[in-house]
Design a protein around this motif. Sequence first.
Motif, PDB file in Angstrom:
ATOM      1  N   GLN A  12       0.811  -1.223   0.000  1.00 38.42           N
ATOM      2  CA  GLN A  12       0.000   0.000   0.000  1.00 38.42           C
ATOM      3  C   GLN A  12       0.840   1.267   0.000  1.00 38.42           C
ATOM      4  OE1 GLN A  12      -3.018  -0.071   3.133  1.00 38.42           O
ATOM      5  NE2 GLN A  12      -2.710  -2.278   3.259  1.00 38.42           N
ATOM      6  N   VAL A  13       1.986   1.234   0.691  1.00 39.96           N
ATOM      7  CA  VAL A  13       2.721   2.481   0.926  1.00 39.96           C
ATOM      8  C   VAL A  13       3.946   2.678   0.044  1.00 39.96           C
ATOM      9  CG1 VAL A  13       1.947   2.546   3.324  1.00 39.96           C
ATOM     10  CG2 VAL A  13       4.197   1.565   2.796  1.00 39.96           C
ATOM     11  N   GLU A  14       4.429   1.635  -0.616  1.00 39.16           N
ATOM     12  CA  GLU A  14       5.647   1.788  -1.406  1.00 39.16           C
ATOM     13  C   GLU A  14       5.309   2.402  -2.762  1.00 39.16           C
ATOM     14  OE1 GLU A  14       9.239  -1.042  -2.763  1.00 39.16           O
ATOM     15  OE2 GLU A  14       8.867  -0.942  -0.603  1.00 39.16           O
ATOM     16  N   THR A  15       5.102   3.713  -2.723  1.00 40.83           N
ATOM     17  CA  THR A  15       4.802   4.496  -3.917  1.00 40.83           C
ATOM     18  C   THR A  15       5.943   5.483  -4.145  1.00 40.83           C
ATOM     19  OG1 THR A  15       3.666   6.244  -2.680  1.00 40.83           O
ATOM     20  CG2 THR A  15       2.321   4.363  -3.425  1.00 40.83           C
ATOM     21  N   VAL A  16       5.987   6.075  -5.318  1.00 38.04           N
ATOM     22  CA  VAL A  16       7.044   7.032  -5.659  1.00 38.04           C
ATOM     23  C   VAL A  16       7.103   8.164  -4.633  1.00 38.04           C
ATOM     24  CG1 VAL A  16       7.797   8.707  -7.400  1.00 38.04           C
ATOM     25  CG2 VAL A  16       6.910   6.484  -8.105  1.00 38.04           C
ATOM     26  N   ASN A  17       5.959   8.634  -4.180  1.00 32.32           N
ATOM     27  CA  ASN A  17       5.926   9.747  -3.221  1.00 32.32           C
ATOM     28  C   ASN A  17       6.415   9.360  -1.831  1.00 32.32           C
ATOM     29  OD1 ASN A  17       4.892  11.440  -5.169  1.00 32.32           O
ATOM     30  ND2 ASN A  17       2.772  11.060  -4.592  1.00 32.32           N
ATOM     31  N   ASN A  18       6.371   8.086  -1.485  1.00 33.04           N
ATOM     32  CA  ASN A  18       6.746   7.648  -0.139  1.00 33.04           C
ATOM     33  C   ASN A  18       8.154   7.065  -0.032  1.00 33.04           C
ATOM     34  OD1 ASN A  18       4.349   8.384   1.088  1.00 33.04           O
ATOM     35  ND2 ASN A  18       3.400   6.383   0.787  1.00 33.04           N
ATOM     36  N   ILE A  19       8.836   6.805  -1.138  1.00 33.73           N
ATOM     37  CA  ILE A  19      10.165   6.200  -1.083  1.00 33.73           C
ATOM     38  C   ILE A  19      11.084   7.077  -0.233  1.00 33.73           C
ATOM     39  CG2 ILE A  19      12.217   5.516  -2.419  1.00 33.73           C
ATOM     40  CD1 ILE A  19       9.791   3.641  -2.755  1.00 33.73           C
ATOM     41  N   GLY A  20      11.722   6.446   0.751  1.00 36.34           N
ATOM     42  CA  GLY A  20      12.636   7.164   1.644  1.00 36.34           C
ATOM     43  C   GLY A  20      11.995   7.655   2.926  1.00 36.34           C
ATOM     44  N   LYS A  21      10.672   7.672   2.982  1.00 39.16           N
ATOM     45  CA  LYS A  21       9.986   8.084   4.213  1.00 39.16           C
ATOM     46  C   LYS A  21       9.981   6.929   5.207  1.00 39.16           C
ATOM     47  CE  LYS A  21       7.053  11.616   2.232  1.00 39.16           C
ATOM     48  NZ  LYS A  21       5.698  12.145   2.108  1.00 39.16           N
ATOM     49  N   LEU A  22       9.651   7.244   6.436  1.00 40.23           N
ATOM     50  CA  LEU A  22       9.578   6.240   7.492  1.00 40.23           C
ATOM     51  C   LEU A  22       8.137   5.817   7.719  1.00 40.23           C
ATOM     52  CD1 LEU A  22      12.006   7.982   9.980  1.00 40.23           C
ATOM     53  CD2 LEU A  22      12.508   6.040   8.527  1.00 40.23           C
ATOM     54  N   VAL A  23       7.955   4.547   8.002  1.00 40.65           N
ATOM     55  CA  VAL A  23       6.638   4.054   8.405  1.00 40.65           C
ATOM     56  C   VAL A  23       6.823   3.352   9.745  1.00 40.65           C
ATOM     57  CG1 VAL A  23       6.865   1.938   7.016  1.00 40.65           C
ATOM     58  CG2 VAL A  23       4.611   2.655   7.794  1.00 40.65           C
ATOM     59  N   SER A  24       6.158   3.877  10.764  1.00 40.16           N
ATOM     60  CA  SER A  24       6.180   3.268  12.092  1.00 40.16           C
ATOM     61  C   SER A  24       4.900   2.463  12.247  1.00 40.16           C
ATOM     62  CB  SER A  24       6.270   4.345  13.184  1.00 40.16           C
ATOM     63  OG  SER A  24       7.526   4.973  13.129  1.00 40.16           O
ATOM     64  N   ILE A  25       5.053   1.254  12.795  1.00 39.34           N
ATOM     65  CA  ILE A  25       3.944   0.303  12.858  1.00 39.34           C
ATOM     66  C   ILE A  25       3.725  -0.133  14.299  1.00 39.34           C
ATOM     67  CG2 ILE A  25       3.106  -1.952  12.065  1.00 39.34           C
ATOM     68  CD1 ILE A  25       5.358  -1.645   9.817  1.00 39.34           C
ATOM     69  N   ASP A  26       2.482  -0.046  14.762  1.00 38.91           N
ATOM     70  CA  ASP A  26       2.099  -0.630  16.046  1.00 38.91           C
ATOM     71  C   ASP A  26       1.873  -2.106  15.760  1.00 38.91           C
ATOM     72  OD1 ASP A  26       0.614  -1.699  18.198  1.00 38.91           O
ATOM     73  OD2 ASP A  26      -0.285   0.242  18.657  1.00 38.91           O
TER      74      ASP A  26
END
Length: 142
Positions: A78-92
Amino acid sequence: MSAAIGAWAISRLQQAVPKTALSLIHLFLNHLEQKRSAIKLRELVAYTKEYSMLHPNLSSEEIARRGKEIYENHIRPQVETVNNIGKLVSIDVETREYAIGDDLVVTSSQLQAKHPGAAIWTERIGFNAVYAIGGTLVRTEA
């Protein structure tokens, strides 16, 4: 802060701080580097002690295992898009809720605000590690 000061602080803290908290030390140093702040060793130790409490029900290994599994099987597509590459995703890892952003402290705090004491795992979207010290991040294949 120079890399030498950061390396010195980490080497001094390895004796005083449990290994499970070392990633938080790296996070803190990177956060301060971004803000161009000076640090004092006792501030770093205080920060680490405050934010490195072990989860009461899950080991660090279990948090890592669950976090990786949730990211790879449920969140990454869901999140690995061009706009999100390099951002952090924190998961509970208990609720599977997640927050995306550029700052690990911010994304983790967002999840902690919803569920105090949450067991949180963080990934850098599109890369093999959250931070690299003395090396480079490697881009992962989708």
